[in-house]
Design a protein around this motif. Structure first.
Motif, short mmCIF file in Angstrom:
data_model
loop_
_atom_site.label_atom_id
_atom_site.label_comp_id
_atom_site.label_asym_id
_atom_site.label_seq_id
_atom_site.Cartn_x
_atom_site.Cartn_y
_atom_site.Cartn_z
N VAL A 49 -20.40 14.27 16.04
CA VAL A 49 -19.58 13.40 15.20
C VAL A 49 -18.81 12.47 16.13
O VAL A 49 -18.20 12.92 17.10
CB VAL A 49 -18.59 14.21 14.33
N GLU A 50 -18.83 11.17 15.83
CA GLU A 50 -18.17 10.19 16.70
C GLU A 50 -17.52 9.10 15.86
O GLU A 50 -18.04 8.71 14.81
CB GLU A 50 -19.19 9.57 17.67
N MET A 51 -16.37 8.59 16.30
CA MET A 51 -15.68 7.52 15.58
C MET A 51 -15.67 6.21 16.36
O MET A 51 -15.21 5.19 15.84
CB MET A 51 -14.24 7.95 15.28
N ASP A 52 -16.14 6.23 17.61
CA ASP A 52 -16.19 5.02 18.44
C ASP A 52 -17.65 4.69 18.72
O ASP A 52 -18.36 5.49 19.35
CB ASP A 52 -15.44 5.26 19.75
N SER A 53 -18.10 3.55 18.25
CA SER A 53 -19.52 3.19 18.39
C SER A 53 -19.94 3.12 19.85
O SER A 53 -21.11 3.33 20.16
CB SER A 53 -19.80 1.85 17.71
N ARG A 54 -19.00 2.88 20.76
CA ARG A 54 -19.34 2.80 22.19
C ARG A 54 -19.66 4.17 22.77
O ARG A 54 -20.30 4.26 23.83
CB ARG A 54 -18.18 2.17 22.96
N ASP A 55 -19.22 5.23 22.08
CA ASP A 55 -19.46 6.59 22.58
C ASP A 55 -20.56 7.32 21.82
O ASP A 55 -20.83 8.50 22.10
CB ASP A 55 -18.17 7.41 22.48
N ARG A 74 -17.49 -2.50 10.77
CA ARG A 74 -18.01 -3.64 11.55
C ARG A 74 -18.95 -3.19 12.67
O ARG A 74 -19.71 -4.00 13.20
CB ARG A 74 -16.84 -4.41 12.16
N PHE A 75 -18.89 -1.90 13.02
CA PHE A 75 -19.63 -1.41 14.17
C PHE A 75 -20.77 -0.46 13.78
O PHE A 75 -21.32 0.23 14.63
CB PHE A 75 -18.68 -0.72 15.14
N VAL A 76 -21.10 -0.44 12.49
CA VAL A 76 -22.18 0.44 12.03
C VAL A 76 -23.50 0.07 12.70
O VAL A 76 -24.25 0.94 13.17
CB VAL A 76 -22.30 0.39 10.50
N ASP A 77 -23.81 -1.21 12.76
CA ASP A 77 -25.06 -1.65 13.41
C ASP A 77 -25.11 -1.19 14.87
O ASP A 77 -26.14 -0.70 15.35
CB ASP A 77 -25.20 -3.17 13.34
N ALA A 78 -23.99 -1.34 15.58
CA ALA A 78 -23.94 -0.94 16.99
C ALA A 78 -24.11 0.57 17.13
O ALA A 78 -24.76 1.05 18.07
CB ALA A 78 -22.61 -1.37 17.61
N ALA A 79 -23.53 1.33 16.19
CA ALA A 79 -23.66 2.78 16.25
C ALA A 79 -25.11 3.21 16.09
O ALA A 79 -25.59 4.10 16.82
CB ALA A 79 -22.79 3.42 15.16
N PHE A 80 -25.83 2.61 15.15
CA PHE A 80 -27.23 2.97 14.96
C PHE A 80 -28.10 2.46 16.11
O PHE A 80 -29.08 3.12 16.48
CB PHE A 80 -27.73 2.48 13.60
N ALA A 81 -27.74 1.35 16.69
CA ALA A 81 -28.47 0.87 17.87
C ALA A 81 -28.31 1.85 19.03
O ALA A 81 -29.21 1.98 19.87
CB ALA A 81 -27.96 -0.51 18.27
N ALA A 82 -27.18 2.57 19.06
CA ALA A 82 -26.93 3.55 20.12
C ALA A 82 -27.56 4.90 19.82
O ALA A 82 -27.51 5.80 20.65
CB ALA A 82 -25.43 3.72 20.33
N GLY A 83 -28.13 5.07 18.61
CA GLY A 83 -28.84 6.31 18.30
C GLY A 83 -28.23 7.16 17.21
O GLY A 83 -28.66 8.31 17.01
N ALA A 84 -27.24 6.65 16.47
CA ALA A 84 -26.64 7.43 15.40
C ALA A 84 -27.70 7.87 14.39
O ALA A 84 -28.63 7.12 14.08
CB ALA A 84 -25.56 6.62 14.69
N ALA A 85 -27.56 9.09 13.89
CA ALA A 85 -28.49 9.60 12.89
C ALA A 85 -28.06 9.21 11.48
O ALA A 85 -28.90 9.09 10.58
CB ALA A 85 -28.59 11.12 12.99
#
Length: 489
Positions: A49-55, A74-85
């Motif tokens: 579980v993470e709240m910062d898209s950079r992490d 605003r950072f949902v796209d960045a989170a999924f680009a980083a591998g969010a499930a």
């Protein structure tokens, strides 16, 4: 696997625990939806579980928190680009998600669900000084004794967002968990401890941190004692026997129905210090006694304050039913934490210098402790880069000026003072009679971290120097540490 291997006596004796039958995913979409009252877009599993898209790491659930200045959506796209499930959101998105009315409240609900499903022994830690170091040492001890089945809050996630995030990250299979709780105002720890519901509640020490908000050390003690309000029935309070506020803390613990375990050098301490001598690695060899007998162990971290921290750890491990031998081994192996005692061997003209990173936090008690540590550190020259201590309010000028005495006692050769709040100390060190204190060194003053870097470069670091960097995190002295750590060898 062959039947011969399966029949091996060691495998037949391998213990099976109820939590071993639980799923290995941290959260499934159905569990998240049930816990939060939300609606899942489909089936998925999350590993973190993470709240910062950079992490965000692969497999994480990204929680899109919405605050006054920033909206995590605003950072949902960045989170999924980083591998969010998947994401926890308050509006539909084009990715796997659970839709809820309020993501902050949903995170709290997920935290409560994590706490409700676990059978782990929970330790809560607070205090004016040393809570992160004690939390990390406790985790290391309990992780060793539970063969990797321990959990803890990372970094300093100890506030109204960090605590529920840390709870939500707790695997169902955990056997121990350690959570740090911090505060700036009365009432804040009360809210956090009722989420954590610890079996063991630890107060490391009471000192004038956040005194601007609370007005007195007695009020600080009362605010820290709020941690006892969330104790599970039959829980234990671990408190410092050497504190002038011991009786106040003890009374609060007993009023909450807690058993009391204390640590320190006082004769009434449950985990009582008998002896501490310097060890070969720069730490201490500690001997203490408790109702079960005597212990002798090594503390790798240098400084008198780490002797007290180690006694606190031992008392908490004992109260939590952990293994004291494992705790002793863990204390012997601990390295300094970034911003909280990490040591860097940096290149300098003629060889190497030692840089001690205490840049994350500062208050009058921790300043005195780390200055004393610097004074006990073998060095050709001792240098202190001291940033302002924040949240001291009207007490600030006096507390800053009083640092002249421990600076003199530590026989520091040069001091770099950083921040406007350090002007009272600058005036104290510049007084004609300051030599009477024993201070014969030099000092300079600058306004910020960039100025401190320039000042230290101008002074010139050479081989054999020991440099302490200490200040409140908002001063930004981590920049100075990073500047010199690039030269680490």
């Amino acid at each position: 696997m062959s039947s011969a291997i399966l029949a091996h006596p060691a495998l037949r004796r391998w213990p099976i625990f109820p939590e071993d039958r639980l799923g290995t995913a941290l959260w499934t979409s159905a569990q998240i939806a049930e816990a939060t009252g939300g609606t899942a877009s489909g089936e998925f599993q999350c590993a973190g579980v993470e709240m910062d898209s950079r992490d965000v790491r692969s497999g994480d659930l990204f929680v899109a928190l919405r605050g006054e200045a920033m909206d995590g959506h605003r950072f949902v796209d960045a989170a999924f680009a980083a591998g969010a499930a998947a994401a926890l959101v308050d509006r539909p998105v084009d990715f796997p998600h659970v839709l809820v009315a309020d993501t902050t409240e949903a995170l709290k609900a997920l935290a409560l669900a994590a706490r409700a499903r676990t059978t782990a022994r929970i330790v809560g830690v607070t205090g004016s000084v040393g809570k992160t170091g004690v939390k990390e040492a406790l985790f290391a001890a309990l992780e060793r004794s539970s063969r990797g089945a321990a959990h803890r809050s990372t970094r300093s996630y100890n506030n109204h967002v960090g605590v529920p995030l840390s709870l939500a990250r707790m695997p169902a299979r955990s056997k121990h968990a350690v959570f740090e709780m911090g505060m700036n105002h009365a009432g804040e720890i009360d809210v956090l401890t009722r989420q954590v519901r610890p079996h063991v509640a630890v107060i490391t020490t009471i000192a004038p941190a956040h005194i601007e908000m609370l007005g007195s050390e007695e009020a600080i003690a009362d605010a820290k004692a709020e941690i006892f309000a969330g104790l599970e029935p039959g829980g234990t309070a671990v408190i410092p026997a050497d504190s002038p506020h011991f009786r106040r803390l003890e009374a609060a613990a007993l009023e909450a129905g807690a058993k009391v375990v204390s640590f320190g050098a006082e004769r009434h301490a449950t985990m009582r210090l008998l002896d501490a001598i310097p060890s070969a690695n720069g730490g201490s060899l500690v001997t203490c006694e408790h109702p079960g007998g005597r212990l002798c162990f090594t503390v790798a971290e240098p400084g008198q304050h780490w002797i007290a921290n180690a006694l606190c750890v031992m008392a908490a491990v004992w109260a939590a039913g952990g293994d004291l031998a494992s705790a002793g081994l863990s204390l012997a192996e601990m390295g300094g934490l970034k911003g909280r005692g990490a040591r860097h061997r940096v290149t300098a003209p003629g060889g190497h210098a030692l840089l001690i990173d205490e840049s994350y936090n500062a208050n009058p008690a921790s300043m005195r402790a780390t200055l004393a540590q610097l004074g006990a550190t073998p060095a050709s020259r001792r240098i202190a880069v001291l940033g302002a201590m924040r949240e001291l309010g009207d007490f600030g000028p006096a507390f800053h000026a009083m640092l002249a005495e421990p600076i003199a006692a530590a026989q520091i050769d040069h001091v770099v003072l950083v921040g406007d709040e350090m002007r009272p100390l600058m005036r104290e060190l510049g007084k004609p009679g300051s030599g009477a204190l024993g201070f014969s060194g030099s000092f300079t003053h600058c306004e910020n971290a960039a100025g401190a870097i320039s000042a230290l470069e101008e002074f010139g670091v050479i081989a054999g120097d020991a440099i302490l960097v200490k200040g409140s995190n908002s001063v930004g002295l981590g920049r100075l540490v990073d500047h010199y750590a690039r030269r680490e060898r």
